[in-house]
Scaffold this motif. Structure first.
Motif: not given
Length: 160
Positions: A28, A47-51, A89-90, A111, A113-115
């Motif tokens: 993670g 980053h849609p999947r991470a802070t 995040q996001g 994450s 894979n934070p994107g």
């Protein structure tokens, strides 16, 4: 190693995530190193999947993020070596080197894979393109301005 900042953004993002180190799978976490030329930036992105927590290693940066609708409030700060800033995040966020020397930062992301979605690339570089009429109305600008931005993206193919 320092990244090559001789591009339109004046920055280089070097990622270390599960795609680079399989041992990060299920942990993670991931990291990025960002190198900034003077006046270089890491442009507005999500980053849609991470802070993200960013630490300045060298130089100084102006950083910030914007809350979501309806407030759209900017939280920004000038950071120096050793300073830390968190991007939730996001949310759209950015970093900019206002200094006359290079800057370097490292960021940890929550994450494997934070994107990343770079706002200008997503809006003006989608394939197929978003209609000029839609973008002109959304940004309240003339269609010629939208055309110029989209054509420059196609011509130079620049990305973050």
């Amino acid at each position: 190693m320092a990244g090559n900042t001789s591009n339109k953004q004046g920055s280089a993002v070097t990622a270390v995530n599960v795609a680079h180190i399989a041992g990060l799978n299920t942990l993670g976490i991931s990291l990025v190193r960002v190198d900034y030329a003077p006046n270089g930036q890491n442009p507005p992105h999500i980053h849609p999947r991470a802070t993200e927590i960013l630490t300045v290693l060298e130089g100084s940066l102006y950083v910030g993020f914007v809350t979501s609708n309806p407030e759209n409030k900017l939280f920004a700060k000038f950071l120096n070596k050793g300073d830390v800033f968190v991007f939730p995040q996001g949310l759209i966020h950015f970093q900019f080197n206002l200094g006359t020397n290079k800057a370097v930062a490292i960021a940890a992301l929550s994450s494997k894979n934070p994107g990343v979605i770079t706002v200008n690339n997503a809006v003006f570089g989608s394939k197929p393109s978003i209609s000029d009429d839609i973008l002109a109305k959304a940004f309240q600008v003339d269609k010629n301005i939208v055309d110029n931005i989209q054509n420059e993206k196609l011509l130079y193919g620049y990305v973050n």
